[in-house]
Design an enzyme around this catalytic site. Structure first.
Site, PDB file in Angstrom:
ATOM      1  N   ASP A  33       3.307  -0.131 -13.996  1.00  0.00           N
ATOM      2  CA  ASP A  33       4.063   1.046 -14.256  1.00  0.00           C
ATOM      3  C   ASP A  33       5.478   0.463 -14.126  1.00  0.00           C
ATOM      4  O   ASP A  33       6.076  -0.171 -15.178  1.00  0.00           O
ATOM      5  CB  ASP A  33       4.142   2.081 -13.231  1.00  0.00           C
ATOM      6  N   GLU A  51      -5.170  -5.984 -11.680  1.00  0.00           N
ATOM      7  CA  GLU A  51      -4.484  -4.613 -11.364  1.00  0.00           C
ATOM      8  C   GLU A  51      -5.029  -3.517 -12.327  1.00  0.00           C
ATOM      9  O   GLU A  51      -5.444  -3.687 -13.216  1.00  0.00           O
ATOM     10  CB  GLU A  51      -2.834  -4.874 -11.671  1.00  0.00           C
ATOM     11  N   ASP A  52      -4.828  -2.282 -11.823  1.00  0.00           N
ATOM     12  CA  ASP A  52      -5.239  -1.035 -12.395  1.00  0.00           C
ATOM     13  C   ASP A  52      -4.327  -0.686 -13.309  1.00  0.00           C
ATOM     14  O   ASP A  52      -4.509  -0.540 -14.699  1.00  0.00           O
ATOM     15  CB  ASP A  52      -5.751   0.163 -11.370  1.00  0.00           C
ATOM     16  N   PHE A  85       0.713  10.392 -16.305  1.00  0.00           N
ATOM     17  CA  PHE A  85      -0.158  10.082 -15.122  1.00  0.00           C
ATOM     18  C   PHE A  85      -1.564  10.270 -15.442  1.00  0.00           C
ATOM     19  O   PHE A  85      -2.302  11.467 -15.832  1.00  0.00           O
ATOM     20  CB  PHE A  85       0.254  11.024 -14.022  1.00  0.00           C
ATOM     21  N   ARG A  94     -11.105   8.564  -8.288  1.00  0.00           N
ATOM     22  CA  ARG A  94     -11.573   7.373  -8.700  1.00  0.00           C
ATOM     23  C   ARG A  94     -12.771   7.100  -9.018  1.00  0.00           C
ATOM     24  O   ARG A  94     -13.018   6.245  -9.724  1.00  0.00           O
ATOM     25  CB  ARG A  94     -11.258   6.608  -7.310  1.00  0.00           C
TER      26      ARG A  94
HETATM   27  P1  IMP Z   1       4.567  -0.170  -9.915  1.00  0.00           P
HETATM   28  O1  IMP Z   1       4.120  -0.917 -11.187  1.00  0.00           O
HETATM   29  O2  IMP Z   1       4.875  -1.048  -8.915  1.00  0.00           O
HETATM   30  O3  IMP Z   1       5.438   0.885 -10.359  1.00  0.00           O
HETATM   31  O4  IMP Z   1       3.314   0.507  -9.410  1.00  0.00           O
HETATM   32  C1  IMP Z   1       1.905   0.427  -9.888  1.00  0.00           C
HETATM   33  C2  IMP Z   1       1.076   1.202  -8.991  1.00  0.00           C
HETATM   34  O5  IMP Z   1       1.314   2.698  -9.188  1.00  0.00           O
HETATM   35  C3  IMP Z   1      -0.269   1.220  -9.524  1.00  0.00           C
HETATM   36  O6  IMP Z   1      -0.948   0.314  -8.984  1.00  0.00           O
HETATM   37  C4  IMP Z   1      -0.804   2.582  -9.172  1.00  0.00           C
HETATM   38  O7  IMP Z   1      -1.270   2.353  -7.926  1.00  0.00           O
HETATM   39  C5  IMP Z   1       0.437   3.701  -9.333  1.00  0.00           C
HETATM   40  N1  IMP Z   1       0.401   4.194 -10.567  1.00  0.00           N
HETATM   41  C6  IMP Z   1       1.126   4.223 -11.515  1.00  0.00           C
HETATM   42  N2  IMP Z   1       1.141   4.968 -12.574  1.00  0.00           N
HETATM   43  C7  IMP Z   1      -0.235   5.746 -12.142  1.00  0.00           C
HETATM   44  C8  IMP Z   1      -1.077   6.715 -12.944  1.00  0.00           C
HETATM   45  O8  IMP Z   1      -0.646   7.016 -14.016  1.00  0.00           O
HETATM   46  N3  IMP Z   1      -2.043   6.882 -12.289  1.00  0.00           N
HETATM   47  C9  IMP Z   1      -2.460   6.518 -10.736  1.00  0.00           C
HETATM   48  N4  IMP Z   1      -1.808   5.624 -10.385  1.00  0.00           N
HETATM   49  C10 IMP Z   1      -0.578   5.208 -10.930  1.00  0.00           C
HETATM   50 MG    MG Z   2      -2.717   0.535  -7.184  1.00  0.00          MG
END
Ligand code: IMP
Ligand code: MG
Length: 186
Positions: A106, A102-103, A157, A170
């Protein structure tokens, strides 16, 4: 780079990312050193694509690649945890060692769903490797544990190195925080 003009500041340089990705690659190599089977690396598109392509080349093991696109229902900036598969894996993971790449994590709700789903398909082992983690944002509903994490970051962010704001940034080699006017302009 022209994209740097939109940044308030660089949080993690390309050079620091490279060093950390090499360390993660070594740790994953070590983890599966005695496993005779291949390891399936699962890229969660699109944000993970840059990290994924760098990480896989730092893993000294027989790796297979697969790709997923998931979308969280609900819209907005908060993920709802109701996840829809836009593109599923091409190959079965039954009996396989799987690493989800994963990138950023959050709320953790997307991965909580994904991990549960992949476990029901009978993966032999399932680990999570994320480049970035924002632990203060974690939802109480999240049940994931992060096995490998590149950097823990504050609640800001970020964009670059695969991460986007509205599909932009990106291809920025560093990870940075956007200037507030970039958001307010939109
Ligand atoms: P979560 O953990 O289900 O809330 O979602 C994670 C996803 O939200 C990541 O894979 C990103 O696509 C997006 N995301 C959350 N924070 C950021 C950020 O700071 N920058 C860009 N994308 C983010
Ligand atoms: Mg993502």
């Amino acid at each position: 780079m022209i994209l740097h003009e939109d940044l308030d500041r660089i949080l993690i340089t390309a050079e620091d990312i490279k060093k950390r990705v090499a360390e993660l690659g070594r740790a994953i190599t070590e983890e599966y050193r005695d496993a005779p089977e291949p390891v399936v690396l699962v890229c969660i598109l699109k944000g993970s694509v840059v990290f994924f392509s760098d990480l896989m080349r730092q893993i000294d093991h027989d790796c297979r690649l697969d790709f997923m696109i998931v979308k969280s229902y609900g819209g907005g900036t908060e993920s709802s945890g109701n996840v829809r598969f836009v593109k599923d894996l091409d190959n079965s993971i039954t009996g396989k060692h799987v690493v989800i790449v994963e990138d950023i994590i959050d709320s953790g709700l997307t991965l909580t769903f994904l991990k549960g789903n992949l476990i029901t398909r009978g993966a032999k082992t399932l680990k999570i490797c994320t480049l970035l983690d924002k632990p203060v944002r974690r939802s109480p509903k999240s049940t994931i544990t992060v096995d490998y994490c590149g950097f823990t970051i504050p609640n800001e962010f970020v964009v670059g190195y695969g991460l986007d704001y509205d599909e932009k940034y990106r291809n920025l080699p560093d990870i940075g925080v956007l200037k507030p006017e970039v958001y307010t302009k939109a």
